[in-house]
Every structure is written in structure tokens, then in C-alpha cells.
Design a protein around this motif. Sequence first.
Motif, PDB file in Angstrom:
ATOM      1  N   LEU A 108      13.911  37.968  -8.067  1.00 40.56           N
ATOM      2  CA  LEU A 108      14.400  37.812  -9.440  1.00 40.56           C
ATOM      3  C   LEU A 108      13.238  37.900 -10.430  1.00 40.56           C
ATOM      4  N   PRO A 109      12.622  39.070 -10.580  1.00 42.96           N
ATOM      5  CA  PRO A 109      11.460  39.178 -11.461  1.00 42.96           C
ATOM      6  C   PRO A 109      11.820  39.004 -12.924  1.00 42.96           C
ATOM      7  N   GLY A 110      10.888  38.425 -13.677  1.00 45.75           N
ATOM      8  CA  GLY A 110      11.048  38.317 -15.118  1.00 45.75           C
ATOM      9  C   GLY A 110      10.280  39.417 -15.817  1.00 45.75           C
ATOM     10  N   ALA A 111      10.119  39.264 -17.127  1.00 45.69           N
ATOM     11  CA  ALA A 111       9.428  40.281 -17.918  1.00 45.69           C
ATOM     12  C   ALA A 111       8.524  39.602 -18.939  1.00 45.69           C
ATOM     13  N   PHE A 112       7.344  40.189 -19.169  1.00 42.97           N
ATOM     14  CA  PHE A 112       6.407  39.670 -20.154  1.00 42.97           C
ATOM     15  C   PHE A 112       6.492  40.499 -21.427  1.00 42.97           C
ATOM     16  N   GLY A 113       6.618  39.796 -22.549  1.00 40.63           N
ATOM     17  CA  GLY A 113       6.595  40.450 -23.845  1.00 40.63           C
ATOM     18  C   GLY A 113       5.369  39.998 -24.616  1.00 40.63           C
ATOM     19  N   ALA A 114       5.320  40.349 -25.880  1.00 41.66           N
ATOM     20  CA  ALA A 114       4.152  40.009 -26.694  1.00 41.66           C
ATOM     21  C   ALA A 114       4.026  38.506 -26.903  1.00 41.66           C
ATOM     22  N   GLY A 115       5.142  37.814 -27.005  1.00 42.53           N
ATOM     23  CA  GLY A 115       5.091  36.391 -27.326  1.00 42.53           C
ATOM     24  C   GLY A 115       5.688  35.464 -26.303  1.00 42.53           C
ATOM     25  N   PHE A 116       6.243  35.996 -25.231  1.00 39.85           N
ATOM     26  CA  PHE A 116       6.859  35.118 -24.231  1.00 39.85           C
ATOM     27  C   PHE A 116       7.109  35.870 -22.924  1.00 39.85           C
ATOM     28  N   TRP A 117       7.295  35.074 -21.868  1.00 38.36           N
ATOM     29  CA  TRP A 117       7.839  35.558 -20.597  1.00 38.36           C
ATOM     30  C   TRP A 117       9.298  35.138 -20.565  1.00 38.36           C
ATOM     31  N   VAL A 118      10.182  36.030 -20.116  1.00 37.73           N
ATOM     32  CA  VAL A 118      11.597  35.702 -20.098  1.00 37.73           C
ATOM     33  C   VAL A 118      12.238  36.177 -18.801  1.00 37.73           C
ATOM     34  N   ASN A 119      13.143  35.371 -18.308  1.00 41.43           N
ATOM     35  CA  ASN A 119      13.914  35.706 -17.111  1.00 41.43           C
ATOM     36  C   ASN A 119      15.274  35.041 -17.262  1.00 41.43           C
ATOM     37  N   ARG A 120      16.070  35.648 -18.088  1.00 40.93           N
ATOM     38  CA  ARG A 120      17.341  35.049 -18.492  1.00 40.93           C
ATOM     39  C   ARG A 120      18.296  34.930 -17.305  1.00 40.93           C
ATOM     40  N   GLY A 121      18.777  33.703 -17.078  1.00 39.23           N
ATOM     41  CA  GLY A 121      19.825  33.471 -16.092  1.00 39.23           C
ATOM     42  C   GLY A 121      19.401  33.624 -14.652  1.00 39.23           C
ATOM     43  N   HIS A 122      18.122  33.377 -14.319  1.00 39.04           N
ATOM     44  CA  HIS A 122      17.691  33.526 -12.923  1.00 39.04           C
ATOM     45  C   HIS A 122      18.340  32.503 -12.000  1.00 39.04           C
TER      46      HIS A 122
END
Length: 235
Positions: free
Chosen positions: A26-40
Amino acid sequence: MSEGPVAVAARNNAEWCDLVCRSHGLPGAFGAGFWVNRGHGLPYYPDLVTLSPRTDAEDVAAALGAPAAGTGVKDSFATLDLGPAGYEPLFEATWIHRPAGPPGRSPGGGLSWEEVTSPEELDAWRSASGDEAAGVLLPGLLETPGCGVVAGRASGRVVAGAMVNLSAGAAGVSNVFCGERDPDEVWGGVLDAAARIAPGLPVVGYERDDALRAAIRNGCRPIGALRVWVFPADG
């Protein structure tokens, strides 16, 4: 306090969350201001970790969309007000930082510290921790670069332990457990083990209450506050 060390600690923690999620496929994703992994769906791990104090509440809410009960946000800089989006504060804690080098105290205490290397040893570690959160830590983490499981043993039996994860510029310490041992003894051993796994890197993490005080007595310093928010079941 400059945002530098806190940002390093937050990034390290987000990378740790991502390692755990990836071990479950269940990998998440890194953006400019946060790491997000919605609903893991993994308990005790947030759906979003902020990486910059400039990340605002609107960006966080937009990234998570319509949140399900239990959706969690780690506000790494304790700057967000997510109340208008329906979230409630769950707890606050303090980021810690120890410069590279040996711990402030000798580990002592008669514990032998070593890395866990087999699924059987990890089972013993999880059992000794007595923490439900340890149940999400899978054997695949033992083979993951930059991830170490350390155990403190007495008479061959696991009685204390922690996780160590490496990122750019820091070694993160988490999931520290002491059992019936003295917290100062355990933190000395954990920091010594982290220094051996990652020589030349500072140690970061976050703690609260007695664990925070034990970490500080062993050479860590508090560098900033964080706050965890959760979307309630009746939100």
C-alpha cells in the motif's frame, strides 16, 4: 527553533510510514508539502504527514477528500487547525534530536542489544512489545534497506526494543518499548544501537511523557511540537 531539524524529523517519519505501508502493498505518495496515503487502513498510522510548516489546512483537507472515520493527520509542526474540516485532536508529542555520535549515557544495565534478523525473532520482539501497533510490522521489513529492528535481551529473552529507519540526514527511532526495564537503560541501549546502525547520522523521533524525559536524559533535545488529528466516527 529553525524548521530545519523538525523538517528532517518529519520527513524521516513520513518515510517510515511509507515503508510500513509499502510492506503491505500500500504505497503512499510524497508531494511538496506532505506525504499522503488516503485510506490505507493500517491502524496507528496516519493517512497524511505534513512536511512543511507552510502546508495549510485547506491543502490537507483537499488531499484527503471526504474522510472516513479514523482518518489521521500528523501535523508535524503543530500549526494546522483542522477543526473546521471535522477533525479532532488526538494527542500532542515532541520531536527529539540527538547529534551524531555515542549516546549521552552508557547503555549499561546488563542488556545485550542486537538487530533482529529472522521472522521468528520478529515474532518474539512483537510479543515482548505488548503493543497492538507492532502487529502491522511484517517480516518483509527485515529485508528492507534502511530499516532495522533492534532488540534488548536479558538471558537471551527479548525484553526491550525499537525500530530504526534511515533517511537522508537522519536515523529515526520509533516503536520503543521498555517492558519492565528502566526507561533510561533502554533509551541508552536504543541510541547506542542506532549509532552503530547509522554512524555519523543524528537520531530523530518523537515521544511524550516518561519516554520523552528518558530520551532527554540520554542526550536528546526537544526541537518542536507535533499534533495528531483524527476524523471521528460521528463526524
